[in-house]
Design an enzyme around this catalytic site. Structure first.
Site, PDB file in Angstrom:
ATOM      1  N   LYS A 183       0.874  -1.174   0.000  1.00 22.96           N
ATOM      2  CA  LYS A 183       0.000   0.000   0.000  1.00 22.96           C
ATOM      3  C   LYS A 183       0.912   1.225   0.000  1.00 22.96           C
ATOM      4  O   LYS A 183       1.443   1.623   1.027  1.00 22.96           O
ATOM      5  CB  LYS A 183      -0.859  -0.030   1.270  1.00 22.96           C
ATOM      6  CG  LYS A 183      -2.202   0.661   1.167  1.00 22.96           C
ATOM      7  CD  LYS A 183      -2.180   2.136   0.887  1.00 22.96           C
ATOM      8  CE  LYS A 183      -1.889   3.031   2.042  1.00 22.96           C
ATOM      9  NZ  LYS A 183      -1.736   4.450   1.632  1.00 22.96           N
ATOM     10  N   GLY A 236       6.859   5.041   8.074  1.00 20.53           N
ATOM     11  CA  GLY A 236       6.023   6.232   8.149  1.00 20.53           C
ATOM     12  C   GLY A 236       6.126   6.867   9.518  1.00 20.53           C
ATOM     13  O   GLY A 236       7.143   6.732  10.203  1.00 20.53           O
ATOM     14  N   SER A 237       5.072   7.525   9.926  1.00 24.37           N
ATOM     15  CA  SER A 237       5.112   8.293  11.171  1.00 24.37           C
ATOM     16  C   SER A 237       4.970   7.376  12.393  1.00 24.37           C
ATOM     17  O   SER A 237       4.368   6.306  12.309  1.00 24.37           O
ATOM     18  CB  SER A 237       3.964   9.301  11.174  1.00 24.37           C
ATOM     19  OG  SER A 237       2.735   8.605  11.118  1.00 24.37           O
ATOM     20  N   GLU A 258       9.683   1.271  10.640  1.00 27.71           N
ATOM     21  CA  GLU A 258      10.699   2.302  10.378  1.00 27.71           C
ATOM     22  C   GLU A 258      10.007   3.648  10.524  1.00 27.71           C
ATOM     23  O   GLU A 258       9.213   4.030   9.663  1.00 27.71           O
ATOM     24  CB  GLU A 258      11.251   2.155   8.958  1.00 27.71           C
ATOM     25  CG  GLU A 258      11.882   0.819   8.653  1.00 27.71           C
ATOM     26  CD  GLU A 258      13.189   0.604   9.385  1.00 27.71           C
ATOM     27  OE1 GLU A 258      13.710   1.559  10.002  1.00 27.71           O
ATOM     28  OE2 GLU A 258      13.681  -0.525   9.353  1.00 27.71           O
ATOM     29  N   CYS A 292      13.905  10.872   7.014  1.00 26.31           N
ATOM     30  CA  CYS A 292      13.711  10.433   8.396  1.00 26.31           C
ATOM     31  C   CYS A 292      14.988  10.610   9.216  1.00 26.31           C
ATOM     32  O   CYS A 292      14.925  10.843  10.416  1.00 26.31           O
ATOM     33  CB  CYS A 292      13.247   8.995   8.422  1.00 26.31           C
ATOM     34  SG  CYS A 292      14.216   7.946   7.354  1.00 26.31           S
TER      35      CYS A 292
HETATM   36  P1  NAD Z   1       2.299   8.492   7.551  1.00 31.65           P
HETATM   37  O1  NAD Z   1       2.466   7.675   8.766  1.00 31.65           O
HETATM   38  O2  NAD Z   1       1.312   9.579   7.538  1.00 31.65           O
HETATM   39  O3  NAD Z   1       1.907   7.541   6.337  1.00 31.65           O
HETATM   40  C1  NAD Z   1       2.686   6.417   6.003  1.00 31.65           C
HETATM   41  C2  NAD Z   1       1.806   5.406   5.311  1.00 31.65           C
HETATM   42  O4  NAD Z   1       0.848   4.914   6.249  1.00 31.65           O
HETATM   43  C3  NAD Z   1       1.021   5.948   4.118  1.00 31.65           C
HETATM   44  O5  NAD Z   1       0.998   4.977   3.089  1.00 31.65           O
HETATM   45  C4  NAD Z   1      -0.363   6.145   4.707  1.00 31.65           C
HETATM   46  O6  NAD Z   1      -1.396   6.058   3.740  1.00 31.65           O
HETATM   47  C5  NAD Z   1      -0.439   4.961   5.667  1.00 31.65           C
HETATM   48  N1  NAD Z   1      -1.438   5.113   6.733  1.00 31.65           N
HETATM   49  C6  NAD Z   1      -1.940   6.256   7.264  1.00 31.65           C
HETATM   50  N2  NAD Z   1      -2.866   5.971   8.209  1.00 31.65           N
HETATM   51  C7  NAD Z   1      -2.944   4.624   8.291  1.00 31.65           C
HETATM   52  C8  NAD Z   1      -3.702   3.718   9.097  1.00 31.65           C
HETATM   53  N3  NAD Z   1      -4.601   4.150   9.986  1.00 31.65           N
HETATM   54  N4  NAD Z   1      -3.504   2.391   8.935  1.00 31.65           N
HETATM   55  C9  NAD Z   1      -2.599   1.933   8.033  1.00 31.65           C
HETATM   56  N5  NAD Z   1      -1.869   2.743   7.227  1.00 31.65           N
HETATM   57  C10 NAD Z   1      -2.029   4.070   7.355  1.00 31.65           C
HETATM   58  O7  NAD Z   1       3.766   9.005   7.185  1.00 31.65           O
HETATM   59  P2  NAD Z   1       4.188   9.973   5.982  1.00 31.65           P
HETATM   60  O8  NAD Z   1       3.717  11.335   6.355  1.00 31.65           O
HETATM   61  O9  NAD Z   1       3.813   9.386   4.668  1.00 31.65           O
HETATM   62  O10 NAD Z   1       5.785   9.901   6.084  1.00 31.65           O
HETATM   63  C11 NAD Z   1       6.491  10.694   6.961  1.00 31.65           C
HETATM   64  C12 NAD Z   1       6.955   9.900   8.160  1.00 31.65           C
HETATM   65  O11 NAD Z   1       7.648   8.740   7.741  1.00 31.65           O
HETATM   66  C13 NAD Z   1       7.931  10.688   8.997  1.00 31.65           C
HETATM   67  O12 NAD Z   1       7.667  10.512  10.370  1.00 31.65           O
HETATM   68  C14 NAD Z   1       9.264  10.055   8.630  1.00 31.65           C
HETATM   69  O13 NAD Z   1      10.266  10.221   9.567  1.00 31.65           O
HETATM   70  C15 NAD Z   1       8.889   8.634   8.441  1.00 31.65           C
HETATM   71  N6  NAD Z   1       9.890   7.918   7.622  1.00 31.65           N
HETATM   72  C16 NAD Z   1      10.718   7.006   8.232  1.00 31.65           C
HETATM   73  C17 NAD Z   1      11.705   6.354   7.491  1.00 31.65           C
HETATM   74  C18 NAD Z   1      12.639   5.348   8.144  1.00 31.65           C
HETATM   75  O14 NAD Z   1      13.294   4.595   7.432  1.00 31.65           O
HETATM   76  N7  NAD Z   1      12.732   5.280   9.450  1.00 31.65           N
HETATM   77  C19 NAD Z   1      11.850   6.631   6.146  1.00 31.65           C
HETATM   78  C20 NAD Z   1      10.999   7.574   5.569  1.00 31.65           C
HETATM   79  C21 NAD Z   1      10.019   8.205   6.314  1.00 31.65           C
END
Ligand code: NAD
Length: 484
Positions: A183, A236-237, A258, A292
């Protein structure tokens, strides 16, 4: 590059492009707000079909009986195809994310190809071991372990580096023998559509990769709660990562998480400021700070505070914001209006808490979601130092000695990465040992190499991707005792 061929817009399930039954959605160019494409969205039934296809491919398709060497050949072929399509990938990433085309080409796409290349090599080298044990009930006993692929991996990716991060997830899962339902972020899904086209072109059996697009709270939520998924892999976050971790725990399935970061860059008194400043600036401003591992807390020995502040302000002034396809551009836009507003709120918070602005702080008067490279001098307790901004904003924070530097570096909820700038090997080793992070860089900074493990501690996540650790995270160990 003026024209980039757009990818398919449907869902990719069981080796075919199929219409989605959820709401379609528009993908925007964040540098000017124009519409790039309208993609099909999945509903819960589409997610079901994708997981069923991945299950069939895992249990009864040719993937199931294919040798590791043959899986490796397919992953290698995918690496070739990523290289052959490098300009299209970089073009799509530049359009969709708003990052400079040359950065996408030289970093994201190059690292994605390298990741497939590296993981292809693991596919036929996943081994168990023979464990010496005493006889059992008077008979000889042979005890050995096997590494079994976990099954169907549910993978969810963010928008900041989709080509690279998607490659991390699918390459290691494929090397281990797993199948994947992916996804992508709804904010930047285009490169993943291209990747699915190339997976088909490379000759992967149907169902090995399935892509379901749509909003996180609908499609992502359906994926993480689904009983047909054997492992979750999320980038993600921390907020959403926690939901993924809870869903995994409820169902007793493993999850690799991550998450975000608030990484320190420690500048010791002996550091060569002129040499480090351009790299420290890359760590702060690359991808408009939407990385990140961005080194957003620049901890500086008090004796060097003015010198570092001056050097980073000069680096900020050198940045050229603009069209990602203009070769002189060094910074593109942020991903969305929401993200731009969030970053601007943090800049306001910096002012309100009394941080001293030494560079940037504004938004250029042009279409798109741009924010100037911004540097404050402040302290570690301010919100701009504690919370992940995910924009081009750094804070310079003074420290007095090595213990103080380590204390400040660890005074955070996160633990992804750290950079140590010094020519003193003792100081570097003491700091490196003391800081609670998944990755330490000494005297440089860059994206993770696919041969090395990547992941965080504390709020930055759980588990590792990449390297052998990343492959084994898609497997489970089984012990066999043979008594004879
Ligand atoms: P996000 O958490 O908003 O979204 C990430 C993904 O999760 C998206 O595909 C989103 O559609 C999905 N998502 C959102 N709500 C969900 C739910 N309720 N259930 C399941 N999936 C859901 O993050 P973002 O804004 O896309 O990315 C930014 C974040 O990602 C920052 O915190 C950043 O530090 C982190 N990040 C970490 C790494 C790493 O390797 N540690 C790398 C890149 C980004």
């Amino acid at each position: 590059m003026n024209h980039v061929e757009l990818p398919r817009t449907e869902l990719f399930i069981d080796g075919s492009w199929v219409a989605g039954h959820g709401d379609g959605f528009v993908v925007q160019n964040p540098t000017n707000g124009s519409q790039l494409a309208e993609l099909h969205g999945a509903d819960a039934a589409d997610v079901d079909h994708a997981i069923a296809a991945a299950r069939r491919a895992f249990e009864s398709g040719p993937w199931n009986t294919m040798s590791g060497a043959d899986r490796g050949r397919l992953i290698s072929r995918l690496a070739d195809l990523v290289e052959e399509n490098a300009e299209r990938f970089a073009g799509l990433e530049a359009l969709d994310v708003g990052k400079p085309y040359k950065d996408a080409l030289m970093v994201d796409v190059a690292m994605a190809a390298e990741t497939f290349r590296h993981m292809a090599g693991w596919a036929d080298k996943i081994q168990g071991s023979v464990i010496p044990v005493p006889d059992h009930m008077g008979k000889a006993r042979l005890s050995y372990t096997e590494r079994l692929p976990l099954g169907v991996v549910g993978a969810i990716t963010p928008w900041n580096a989709p080509t690279m991060i998607t490659s991390w997830k699918i390459a290691s899962a494929f090397a281990a023998g797993c199948t994947v339902v992916l996804k992508p972020s709804e904010e930047a899904p285009l490169v993943t559509q291209l990747l699915a086209e190339l997976v088909a072109q490379a000759g992967f059996p149907r169902g090995v990769l399935n892509v379901v697009n749509g909003p996180g709270n609908i499609v992502g939520a359906a994926l993480i709660e689904h009983s047909g998924i054997d492992k979750l892999s999320f980038t993600g976050s921390p907020e959403v990562g926690r939901l993924v971790g809870i869903a995994a725990a409820r169902a007793f399935k493993p999850a690799t998480l991550e998450l975000g970061g608030k990484s320190p860059q420690i500048v010791f008194a002996d550091a060569d400021v002129a040499a480090l400043a351009p790299v420290a600036a890359i760590s702060l401003f690359a991808n408009s700070g939407q990385t990140c591992a961005a080194g957003t807390r620049v901890l500086v020995h008090r004796s060097k505070l003015d010198e570092v502040a001056e050097a980073l302000a000069a680096e900020a002034a050198k940045q050229r914001l603009g069209n990602p396809f203009d070769p002189t551009t060094t910074m593109g836009s942020l991903i969305s209006e929401r993200q731009r507003n969030r970053v601007v709120d943090y800049i306001d918070a910096g002012h309100a808490e009394g941080a001293r602005l030494i560079a940037g702080g504004g938004t250029p008067d042009r279409p798109g979601y741009f924010v100037e490279p911004t540097v404050f001098v402040g302290d570690n307790d301010m919100r701009i130092s504690r919370e992940e901004i995910f924009g081009p904003v750094g804070t310079i924070i003074p420290f007095d000695d090595t213990n103080d530097a380590v204390r400040l570096a660890n005074a955070t909820a996160y633990g992804l990465a750290a950079v140590i700038w010094t020519r003193d090997i003792n100081a570097a080793m003491i700091a490196s040992r003391g800081i609670k992070v998944g990755t330490v860089w000494v005297n440089s900074f860059g994206p993770p190499h696919p041969a090395t493990p990547w992941g965080g501690m504390q709020t930055s996540g759980l588990g590792r991707e990449l390297g052998l650790s990343g492959v084994l995270a898609n497997t489970e160990e089984r012990l066999v005792n043979v008594v004879y």
